[in-house]
Design a protein around this motif. Structure first.
Motif, mmCIF file in Angstrom:
data_model
loop_
_atom_site.group_PDB
_atom_site.id
_atom_site.type_symbol
_atom_site.label_atom_id
_atom_site.label_comp_id
_atom_site.label_asym_id
_atom_site.label_seq_id
_atom_site.Cartn_x
_atom_site.Cartn_y
_atom_site.Cartn_z
ATOM 1 N N CYS A 53 0.816 -1.216 0.000
ATOM 2 C CA CYS A 53 0.000 0.000 0.000
ATOM 3 C C CYS A 53 0.852 1.270 0.000
ATOM 4 O O CYS A 53 0.337 2.358 -0.258
ATOM 5 C CB CYS A 53 -1.000 0.004 1.146
ATOM 6 N N LEU A 54 2.152 1.136 0.260
ATOM 7 C CA LEU A 54 3.060 2.275 0.118
ATOM 8 C C LEU A 54 3.674 2.350 -1.270
ATOM 9 O O LEU A 54 4.425 3.280 -1.575
ATOM 10 C CB LEU A 54 4.168 2.203 1.170
ATOM 11 N N GLY A 55 3.385 1.359 -2.110
ATOM 12 C CA GLY A 55 3.864 1.392 -3.479
ATOM 13 C C GLY A 55 5.365 1.220 -3.609
ATOM 14 O O GLY A 55 5.979 1.777 -4.528
ATOM 15 N N LEU A 56 5.979 0.449 -2.731
ATOM 16 C CA LEU A 56 7.428 0.265 -2.799
ATOM 17 C C LEU A 56 7.800 -0.667 -3.952
ATOM 18 O O LEU A 56 7.029 -1.559 -4.327
ATOM 19 C CB LEU A 56 7.938 -0.301 -1.470
ATOM 20 N N PRO A 57 8.966 -0.485 -4.520
ATOM 21 C CA PRO A 57 9.368 -1.299 -5.683
ATOM 22 C C PRO A 57 9.359 -2.791 -5.366
ATOM 23 O O PRO A 57 9.786 -3.230 -4.294
ATOM 24 C CB PRO A 57 10.794 -0.807 -5.968
ATOM 25 N N GLY A 58 8.834 -3.564 -6.293
ATOM 26 C CA GLY A 58 8.828 -5.015 -6.158
ATOM 27 C C GLY A 58 7.653 -5.581 -5.413
ATOM 28 O O GLY A 58 7.460 -6.807 -5.387
ATOM 29 N N ALA A 59 6.830 -4.735 -4.774
ATOM 30 C CA ALA A 59 5.668 -5.225 -4.018
ATOM 31 C C ALA A 59 4.535 -5.540 -4.983
ATOM 32 O O ALA A 59 4.230 -4.750 -5.884
ATOM 33 C CB ALA A 59 5.217 -4.176 -3.005
ATOM 34 N N LEU A 60 3.894 -6.692 -4.796
ATOM 35 C CA LEU A 60 2.830 -7.117 -5.695
ATOM 36 C C LEU A 60 1.492 -7.173 -4.973
ATOM 37 O O LEU A 60 1.388 -7.725 -3.872
ATOM 38 C CB LEU A 60 3.147 -8.496 -6.282
ATOM 39 N N PRO A 61 0.447 -6.618 -5.582
ATOM 40 C CA PRO A 61 -0.879 -6.606 -4.960
ATOM 41 C C PRO A 61 -1.618 -7.931 -5.154
ATOM 42 O O PRO A 61 -1.344 -8.682 -6.092
ATOM 43 C CB PRO A 61 -1.593 -5.484 -5.713
ATOM 44 N N VAL A 62 -2.535 -8.206 -4.248
ATOM 45 C CA VAL A 62 -3.445 -9.354 -4.360
ATOM 46 C C VAL A 62 -4.848 -8.847 -4.048
ATOM 47 O O VAL A 62 -5.061 -8.160 -3.036
ATOM 48 C CB VAL A 62 -3.058 -10.485 -3.382
ATOM 49 N N VAL A 63 -5.825 -9.184 -4.879
ATOM 50 C CA VAL A 63 -7.180 -8.656 -4.719
ATOM 51 C C VAL A 63 -7.855 -9.242 -3.473
ATOM 52 O O VAL A 63 -7.767 -10.443 -3.208
ATOM 53 C CB VAL A 63 -8.031 -8.954 -5.966
ATOM 54 N N ASN A 64 -8.546 -8.390 -2.739
ATOM 55 C CA ASN A 64 -9.309 -8.776 -1.558
ATOM 56 C C ASN A 64 -10.630 -9.418 -2.017
ATOM 57 O O ASN A 64 -11.507 -8.748 -2.556
ATOM 58 C CB ASN A 64 -9.596 -7.533 -0.697
ATOM 59 N N GLY A 65 -10.772 -10.720 -1.804
ATOM 60 C CA GLY A 65 -11.951 -11.442 -2.258
ATOM 61 C C GLY A 65 -13.239 -10.955 -1.627
ATOM 62 O O GLY A 65 -14.281 -10.894 -2.283
ATOM 63 N N LYS A 66 -13.192 -10.603 -0.347
ATOM 64 C CA LYS A 66 -14.375 -10.099 0.336
ATOM 65 C C LYS A 66 -14.833 -8.787 -0.286
ATOM 66 O O LYS A 66 -16.043 -8.539 -0.420
ATOM 67 C CB LYS A 66 -14.070 -9.911 1.822
ATOM 68 N N ALA A 67 -13.889 -7.937 -0.680
ATOM 69 C CA ALA A 67 -14.240 -6.667 -1.314
ATOM 70 C C ALA A 67 -14.942 -6.908 -2.645
ATOM 71 O O ALA A 67 -15.892 -6.200 -3.002
ATOM 72 C CB ALA A 67 -12.987 -5.815 -1.509
#
Length: 506
Positions: A53-67
């Motif tokens: 959530c800070l957008g640091l290099p190399g970090a990969l998002p995963v979608v929140n299924g409940k959302a």
């Protein structure tokens, strides 16, 4: 400085308003949209963050299924079509509270689209109640931004501030943005339509239990688009977008103000600038923000780090089975069951007491007693203390117990109010308070008759008026009897005995 405006009625004589509403809804998921950070409101700044959530290099998002499931349920409640395939995009722009310099959102492929919501607009000084059908363009998933606080200066905004601080706890919290199609035909009731729509939407979201829907905490925020076109014209005017309005009253006021401001600009032969505007609650005006960007300016492109979202038909139908009763239909059903007039039900709704009255009736109270307490004495106390009526320490079970004491003949209304004072003060349940204070109606008919005879003898002139047919004068004698009995008499029974002693039929 306030801009020139024209009287609202004059603006309505010459122009037709067109409004569009974009409502941002923070979901009540335990974790953020693309990471596992907590979403607790009010946590210490920057304590609920991670590389994603800070957008640091190399970090990969995963979608929140409940959302995703919450988004689908919102879409279903708004009578939308649910996409069987959609994806996220990057909305590129720079602002200090955007740690990635882009917002992960949905652009041309939203999860829900082409819906509608029937909105009941209440009667007002402007006219009678009516129903307005709001057409929904889309409801799409995205993430919230962080929160900037601008310190110093007179406005609390970045211009003129000494410095700014940023809290990224909110960055990445799941958002659903619900966008209406242009709303036309409401005429001078357009501001009321805007308020009624957001109110109905808030009720719907609360019933779905997908958001805390606390506008004062920013769970629900509305961007109000307003434009004017001359009466008889077919082409919409240039719109402005008043950002982040966070109360129902302010939504109506902001739309109304923009109509009067834009009318003054057009009357002067000038053009409306397409821009964002800021709403000022204290002064009741909007001021210019920044020129409004078009979609091309955001350089949308598909988010490469997230796979498409493809809800199955089985999942959609499963979620459809979880849908609650429509809030408006529920209110009509409850009003019929409780026997409330339209005015009484409006007061209950305005007091936010529908749910607590329903619980109180379920606990055994009469609907009349439940309404009397929650919208009467308790509501006045809550307003005086600046708290919600449900925060006074009184429960539905307390009201039901107190109502039973009155109906069983142990307490009269005056005693019941004394008991309620004790309950609010934390002295115990209604029965415990009544016992401790020795509050109980005198059941000795002989003692009550003696008090009646004494009062009649001491007020011969009033007694003569009652004998002469002025039965309403009995109220004065009833008051004297209650005083004689130290408030521990049944007023109805005292009235009966007074009239009987004077040979008058009630």
């Amino acid at each position: 400085m306030s801009a020139a405006t024209v009287p609202y009625a004059e603006a309505m004589d010459r122009y037709e308003p067109v409004i569009g509403l974009e409502v941002h809804v923070e979901l009540n998921t335990l974790t953020k949209m693309f990471c596992g950070c907590a979403t607790d409101f009010g946590a210490e700044p920057n304590t609920q963050t991670c590389p994603v959530c800070l957008g640091l290099p190399g970090a990969l998002p995963v979608v929140n299924g409940k959302a995703v499931e919450s988004a689908i349920r919102i879409g279903l409640a708004l009578n939308c079509r649910i996409a069987d395939w959609c994806r996220f995009a990057r909305k590129n722009y720079f602002y200090p509270d955007m740690p990635k310099n882009f917002q992960t959102s949905q652009y041309d492929e939203p999860i829900a689209f082409d819906g509608w919501l029937e909105v009941e607009v209440p009667a007002s000084d402007a006219g009678e109640a009516f129903t307005y059908r709001v057409e929904i363009e889309r409801a799409h998933m995205e993430e919230d931004t962080g929160k900037s606080t601008h310190v110093g200066g007179a406005t609390g905004r970045i211009h003129g501030a000494d410095y700014s601080i940023v809290d990224y706890n909110r960055a990445g919290i799941p958002l659903i943005e619900i966008v209406t199609k242009p709303l036309t035909g409401a005429g001078d009731r357009a501001p009321e339509v805007a308020r009624a729509y957001v109110s109905a939407l808030r009720d719907l979201l609360k019933a779905l239990d997908v958001s805390h829907v606390r506008m004062e905490q920013g769970n629900v925020r509305c961007d109000a688009n307003v434009s004017l076109m001359p009466k008889g014209a077919e082409r919409f005017g240039t719109r402005t977008e008043t950002k982040n309005v966070n109360s129902l009253r302010s939504i109506e006021r902001a739309v109304r103000y923009e109509i009067t401001r834009q009318a003054a600009v057009l009357d002067a032969g000038e053009s409306i600038l397409q821009e964002t505007r800021h709403w000022h609650e204290d002064t009741g005006i909007t001021t210019a923000g920044r020129p409004k960007s078009d979609a091309d300016d955001y350089r949308y492109f598909p988010e490469p780090d997230l796979v498409p979202v493809a809800p199955t038909a089985e999942l959609v139908e499963q979620l459809r089975g979880t849908m609650p009763e429509n809030p408006a239909e529920r209110r009509r059903r409850l009003q019929s069951e409780w026997g409330y007039s339209d005015l009484e039900m409006r007061d209950v709704v305005n007091a936010g007491a529908v749910e607590v009255i329903e619980e109180t009736v379920a606990a055994g109270a009469t609907s009349a007693a439940a309404r009397k307490w929650w919208t009467g004495d308790l509501a006045r106390r809550a307003n005086a203390e600046g708290v919600a009526v449900t925060d006074l320490g009184v429960t539905p079970a307390h009201i039901a117990e107190l109502d039973a004491l009155v109906r069983d003949g142990r307490l009269n209304d005056s005693m019941a109010r004394q008991v309620m004072e004790g309950v609010v003060a934390g002295e115990g349940s209604p029965t415990q308070v009544a016992d401790a204070k020795g509050l109980e109606l005198v059941q000795d008919d002989g003692a009550l008759q003696a008090a009646v005879d004494k009062v009649i003898a001491a007020n011969a002139d009033v007694a003569e008026k009652i004998r002469g047919g002025k039965v309403q004068a009995a109220g004065a004698l009833i008051g004297q009897v209650m005083k004689e009995m130290r408030g521990q008499a049944d007023a109805a029974k005292a009235r009966e005995l007074i009239l009987s002693a004077l040979g008058v039929e009630g």
